[in-house]
Scaffold this motif. Structure first.
Motif, PDB file in Angstrom:
ATOM      1  N   GLN A 203      65.531  55.164  12.512  1.00  0.00           N
ATOM      2  CA  GLN A 203      64.334  55.299  11.698  1.00  0.00           C
ATOM      3  C   GLN A 203      64.272  54.229  10.607  1.00  0.00           C
ATOM      4  O   GLN A 203      63.202  53.701  10.290  1.00  0.00           O
ATOM      5  N   GLU A 204      65.425  53.864  10.048  1.00  0.00           N
ATOM      6  CA  GLU A 204      65.427  52.846   8.998  1.00  0.00           C
ATOM      7  C   GLU A 204      65.025  51.474   9.539  1.00  0.00           C
ATOM      8  O   GLU A 204      64.447  50.660   8.821  1.00  0.00           O
ATOM      9  N   SER A 205      65.313  51.219  10.821  1.00  0.00           N
ATOM     10  CA  SER A 205      64.874  49.960  11.437  1.00  0.00           C
ATOM     11  C   SER A 205      63.354  49.920  11.548  1.00  0.00           C
ATOM     12  O   SER A 205      62.722  48.901  11.249  1.00  0.00           O
ATOM     13  N   MET A 206      62.771  51.037  12.002  1.00  0.00           N
ATOM     14  CA  MET A 206      61.313  51.112  12.129  1.00  0.00           C
ATOM     15  C   MET A 206      60.640  51.014  10.760  1.00  0.00           C
ATOM     16  O   MET A 206      59.616  50.346  10.598  1.00  0.00           O
ATOM     17  N   TYR A 207      61.242  51.681   9.782  1.00  0.00           N
ATOM     18  CA  TYR A 207      60.689  51.654   8.424  1.00  0.00           C
ATOM     19  C   TYR A 207      60.746  50.245   7.846  1.00  0.00           C
ATOM     20  O   TYR A 207      59.775  49.751   7.267  1.00  0.00           O
TER      21      TYR A 207
ATOM     22  N   LEU B  69      60.904  47.409   9.408  1.00  0.00           N
ATOM     23  CA  LEU B  69      60.087  46.456  10.150  1.00  0.00           C
ATOM     24  C   LEU B  69      58.584  46.681   9.972  1.00  0.00           C
ATOM     25  O   LEU B  69      57.815  45.720   9.913  1.00  0.00           O
ATOM     26  N   THR B  70      58.172  47.955   9.843  1.00  0.00           N
ATOM     27  CA  THR B  70      56.739  48.265   9.868  1.00  0.00           C
ATOM     28  C   THR B  70      56.248  49.156   8.738  1.00  0.00           C
ATOM     29  O   THR B  70      55.040  49.324   8.573  1.00  0.00           O
ATOM     30  N   GLY B  71      57.167  49.803   8.019  1.00  0.00           N
ATOM     31  CA  GLY B  71      56.773  50.784   7.010  1.00  0.00           C
ATOM     32  C   GLY B  71      56.689  52.199   7.543  1.00  0.00           C
ATOM     33  O   GLY B  71      56.475  53.144   6.762  1.00  0.00           O
ATOM     34  N   TYR B  72      56.859  52.388   8.840  1.00  0.00           N
ATOM     35  CA  TYR B  72      56.719  53.718   9.466  1.00  0.00           C
ATOM     36  C   TYR B  72      57.681  54.719   8.839  1.00  0.00           C
ATOM     37  O   TYR B  72      58.884  54.528   8.857  1.00  0.00           O
ATOM     38  N   ASP B  73      57.124  55.803   8.302  1.00  0.00           N
ATOM     39  CA  ASP B  73      57.863  56.743   7.463  1.00  0.00           C
ATOM     40  C   ASP B  73      57.676  58.161   7.984  1.00  0.00           C
ATOM     41  O   ASP B  73      56.567  58.695   7.959  1.00  0.00           O
TER      42      ASP B  73
ATOM     43  N   LEU C 121      51.610  60.852  15.307  1.00  0.00           N
ATOM     44  CA  LEU C 121      50.567  59.866  15.541  1.00  0.00           C
ATOM     45  C   LEU C 121      49.897  59.426  14.242  1.00  0.00           C
ATOM     46  O   LEU C 121      49.832  58.231  13.926  1.00  0.00           O
ATOM     47  N   ARG C 122      49.404  60.383  13.475  1.00  0.00           N
ATOM     48  CA  ARG C 122      48.712  60.048  12.226  1.00  0.00           C
ATOM     49  C   ARG C 122      49.683  59.525  11.178  1.00  0.00           C
ATOM     50  O   ARG C 122      49.324  58.688  10.345  1.00  0.00           O
ATOM     51  N   GLN C 123      50.916  60.011  11.230  1.00  0.00           N
ATOM     52  CA  GLN C 123      51.958  59.516  10.324  1.00  0.00           C
ATOM     53  C   GLN C 123      52.151  58.015  10.509  1.00  0.00           C
ATOM     54  O   GLN C 123      52.218  57.247   9.551  1.00  0.00           O
ATOM     55  N   ALA C 124      52.232  57.595  11.762  1.00  0.00           N
ATOM     56  CA  ALA C 124      52.434  56.179  12.060  1.00  0.00           C
ATOM     57  C   ALA C 124      51.213  55.351  11.672  1.00  0.00           C
ATOM     58  O   ALA C 124      51.340  54.247  11.135  1.00  0.00           O
ATOM     59  N   ARG C 125      50.022  55.882  11.942  1.00  0.00           N
ATOM     60  CA  ARG C 125      48.812  55.147  11.585  1.00  0.00           C
ATOM     61  C   ARG C 125      48.693  54.974  10.078  1.00  0.00           C
ATOM     62  O   ARG C 125      48.244  53.930   9.592  1.00  0.00           O
ATOM     63  N   ARG C 126      49.089  55.996   9.338  1.00  0.00           N
ATOM     64  CA  ARG C 126      48.918  55.989   7.887  1.00  0.00           C
ATOM     65  C   ARG C 126      49.980  55.160   7.162  1.00  0.00           C
ATOM     66  O   ARG C 126      49.692  54.535   6.142  1.00  0.00           O
ATOM     67  N   THR C 127      51.197  55.161   7.680  1.00  0.00           N
ATOM     68  CA  THR C 127      52.301  54.565   6.915  1.00  0.00           C
ATOM     69  C   THR C 127      52.813  53.239   7.458  1.00  0.00           C
ATOM     70  O   THR C 127      53.743  52.668   6.875  1.00  0.00           O
ATOM     71  N   SER C 128      52.262  52.731   8.556  1.00  0.00           N
ATOM     72  CA  SER C 128      52.889  51.553   9.169  1.00  0.00           C
ATOM     73  C   SER C 128      51.881  50.481   9.554  1.00  0.00           C
ATOM     74  O   SER C 128      50.666  50.700   9.532  1.00  0.00           O
ATOM     75  N   THR C 129      52.428  49.336   9.938  1.00  0.00           N
ATOM     76  CA  THR C 129      51.625  48.224  10.445  1.00  0.00           C
ATOM     77  C   THR C 129      51.466  48.279  11.957  1.00  0.00           C
ATOM     78  O   THR C 129      50.869  47.386  12.551  1.00  0.00           O
ATOM     79  N   ILE C 130      51.994  49.326  12.592  1.00  0.00           N
ATOM     80  CA  ILE C 130      51.955  49.437  14.054  1.00  0.00           C
ATOM     81  C   ILE C 130      50.519  49.689  14.516  1.00  0.00           C
ATOM     82  O   ILE C 130      49.853  50.609  14.046  1.00  0.00           O
ATOM     83  N   GLU C 131      50.061  48.882  15.446  1.00  0.00           N
ATOM     84  CA  GLU C 131      48.696  49.016  15.954  1.00  0.00           C
ATOM     85  C   GLU C 131      48.624  49.778  17.269  1.00  0.00           C
ATOM     86  O   GLU C 131      47.630  50.461  17.550  1.00  0.00           O
ATOM     87  N   LYS C 132      49.683  49.673  18.087  1.00  0.00           N
ATOM     88  CA  LYS C 132      49.680  50.340  19.398  1.00  0.00           C
ATOM     89  C   LYS C 132      50.648  51.517  19.379  1.00  0.00           C
ATOM     90  O   LYS C 132      51.844  51.344  19.142  1.00  0.00           O
ATOM     91  N   ILE C 133      50.097  52.704  19.634  1.00  0.00           N
ATOM     92  CA  ILE C 133      50.901  53.926  19.617  1.00  0.00           C
ATOM     93  C   ILE C 133      50.645  54.700  20.896  1.00  0.00           C
ATOM     94  O   ILE C 133      49.503  54.988  21.248  1.00  0.00           O
ATOM     95  N   GLU C 134      51.713  55.028  21.600  1.00  0.00           N
ATOM     96  CA  GLU C 134      51.632  55.834  22.815  1.00  0.00           C
ATOM     97  C   GLU C 134      52.294  57.186  22.560  1.00  0.00           C
ATOM     98  O   GLU C 134      53.300  57.273  21.841  1.00  0.00           O
ATOM     99  N   ILE C 135      51.743  58.245  23.165  1.00  0.00           N
ATOM    100  CA  ILE C 135      52.245  59.600  22.947  1.00  0.00           C
ATOM    101  C   ILE C 135      52.864  60.150  24.229  1.00  0.00           C
ATOM    102  O   ILE C 135      52.262  60.045  25.308  1.00  0.00           O
ATOM    103  N   TRP C 136      54.070  60.669  24.102  1.00  0.00           N
ATOM    104  CA  TRP C 136      54.619  61.455  25.214  1.00  0.00           C
ATOM    105  C   TRP C 136      54.388  62.923  24.891  1.00  0.00           C
ATOM    106  O   TRP C 136      54.416  63.325  23.735  1.00  0.00           O
TER     107      TRP C 136
END
Length: 383
Positions: free
Chosen positions: A34-38, A40-44, A71-86
């Motif tokens: 999680q710290e790598s994602m955070y 790199l992108t801010g994803y929290d 999903l909304r967590q990633a959209r709100r807190t990160s620079t990630i534009e492409k999100i896929e859901i399992w």
């Protein structure tokens, strides 16, 4: 978006990562920490306890595979534009969803780095991952690639590290008036955590450590509280936290009259900390720091009472531990470089006499002598 850094900061981190990937001949990375994602992108989030991964191609393309709850967590807190859901379902195998995603990203037969060494990838999920991808491409354990990049803090990160250190001092400010005969561990703990939160900080990546009497010899959190006796000892380890960046401190405080053994152990702690300050500089290694610790402690006859590590790198971390991967232990070849935030701790637990003594604070390395980030210094604290 709710980001803690400017977008150019994140873009620079992505450039550093993809450059390192090309150097390691990796076509893609699967980030599970999680710290790598955070970083790199801010994803929290704290959803990393379930299966999720950030796929990073060497050309900079990123896709997050996660659950609907994030999903909304990633959209709100990160620079990630492409999100896929399992989809959560009975007998779900999200590694199959990942394989399909990697195929869509044209990564079949490629060399793919995986962050295996993280609490963001459970043993069960790692088995699912390997089962699905063993014939898909060449999997490489790249657990420490991002961690090594994160060791060096940018100017923007250092701002948060220094804010975290100020919050750690605030926590000790709040605790000291409550420490004395009859003092309640619960009230002390509440005041310390409250000071960090009231100052705009975050919850730490692991619990604050508090223990008195016999429990002062523990260096892990445990449930249960007691009140301080007129003659007592209290061990505290805590951290200020800003935007998940930690600055830790550690102290053993004596209530009443310190014993000769308390004084003796404190002297060893302080002497060792001051000696380490002389080697906590570029040109030395993490192993050099530990060797200094071990030499002085062992010369004083404290080999049985010390630990096999004396600190670690700090940064933006997520539960269950605020410790970074790089630790001060024997033989660690990691070079000390400027702009690292490093926690040095002296922990002596003398079970023979029931005496505890600790001393720890966070430093920022420079081109020369390290900068201590606490205004408290290394003085002995007695009440």
């Amino acid at each position: 978006m709710a980001l803690h850094f400017e977008t150019e900061e994140y873009a620079n981190r992505l450039r550093r990562l993809t450059s390192k990937m090309r150097e390691e001949k990796l076509d893609a990375m699967l980030l599970f920490a999680q710290e790598s994602m955070y970083w790199l992108t801010g994803y929290d989030t704290f959803g990393y306890c379930f299966f999720q991964t950030l796929v990073v191609r060497a050309d900079g393309e990123m896709v997050l595979l996660t659950r609907s709850a994030d999903l909304r967590q990633a959209r709100r807190t990160s620079t990630i534009e492409k999100i896929e859901i399992w989809v959560d379902r009975a007998n779900a195998d999200p590694a199959m969803d990942l394989k399909n995603l990697l195929s869509e990203m044209d990564l079949l037969g490629c060399r793919i780095g995986v962050e295996y060494d993280t609490h963001g990838l459970t043993g069960k999920n790692a088995k699912l991952l390997d089962n699905q991808l063993q014939s898909f491409g060449e999997l490489v354990d790249a657990s420490h690639l991002v961690g090594r990049l994160r060791l060096i803090k940018s100017a923007a990160e250092i701002t948060h590290v220094e804010r975290a250190a100020a919050l750690a001092d605030d926590a000790l400010d709040a605790a000291l008036p409550l420490i004395g005969p009859g003092g309640d561990e619960a009230a002390i703990l509440a005041a310390m955590q409250g000071a960090v939160l009231a100052g705009g900080g975050d919850y730490p990546a692991n619990e604050f450590i508090i223990g008195s009497g016999e429990d002062a010899l523990l260096c892990r959190y445990k449930s249960g509280r007691r009140r301080l006796d007129a003659q007592d000892q209290l061990t505290l380890e805590w951290a200020g936290v800003s935007a998940h960046y930690h600055a830790a401190m550690m102290r053993t405080i004596v209530i009443g009259t310190p014993t000769d053994r308390h004084r003796e152990l404190y002297s060893a702690c302080r002497e060792t900390m001051q000696a380490i300050e002389m080697v906590l500089r570029p040109g030395n290694t993490f192993g050099t720091v530990f060797d200094t610790h071990a030499r002085i402690m062992d010369e004083r006859g404290l080999a049985r009472h010390r630990l096999n590590a004396c600190g670690y790198s700090l940064g933006a971390r997520f539960s269950p531990s605020w410790m970074e991967q790089q630790m001060f232990h024997i033989g660690n070849p990691q070079e000390i470089l400027p702009d690292m935030s490093l926690f040095i701790h002296m922990i002596i637990m003398d079970s023979d006499t029931g005496t505890a003594m600790t001393l720890g604070q966070t430093y920022l390395t420079t081109t020369d002598e390290p900068k201590a980030l606490s205004r408290y210094g290394l003085d002995f604290i007695e009440v």
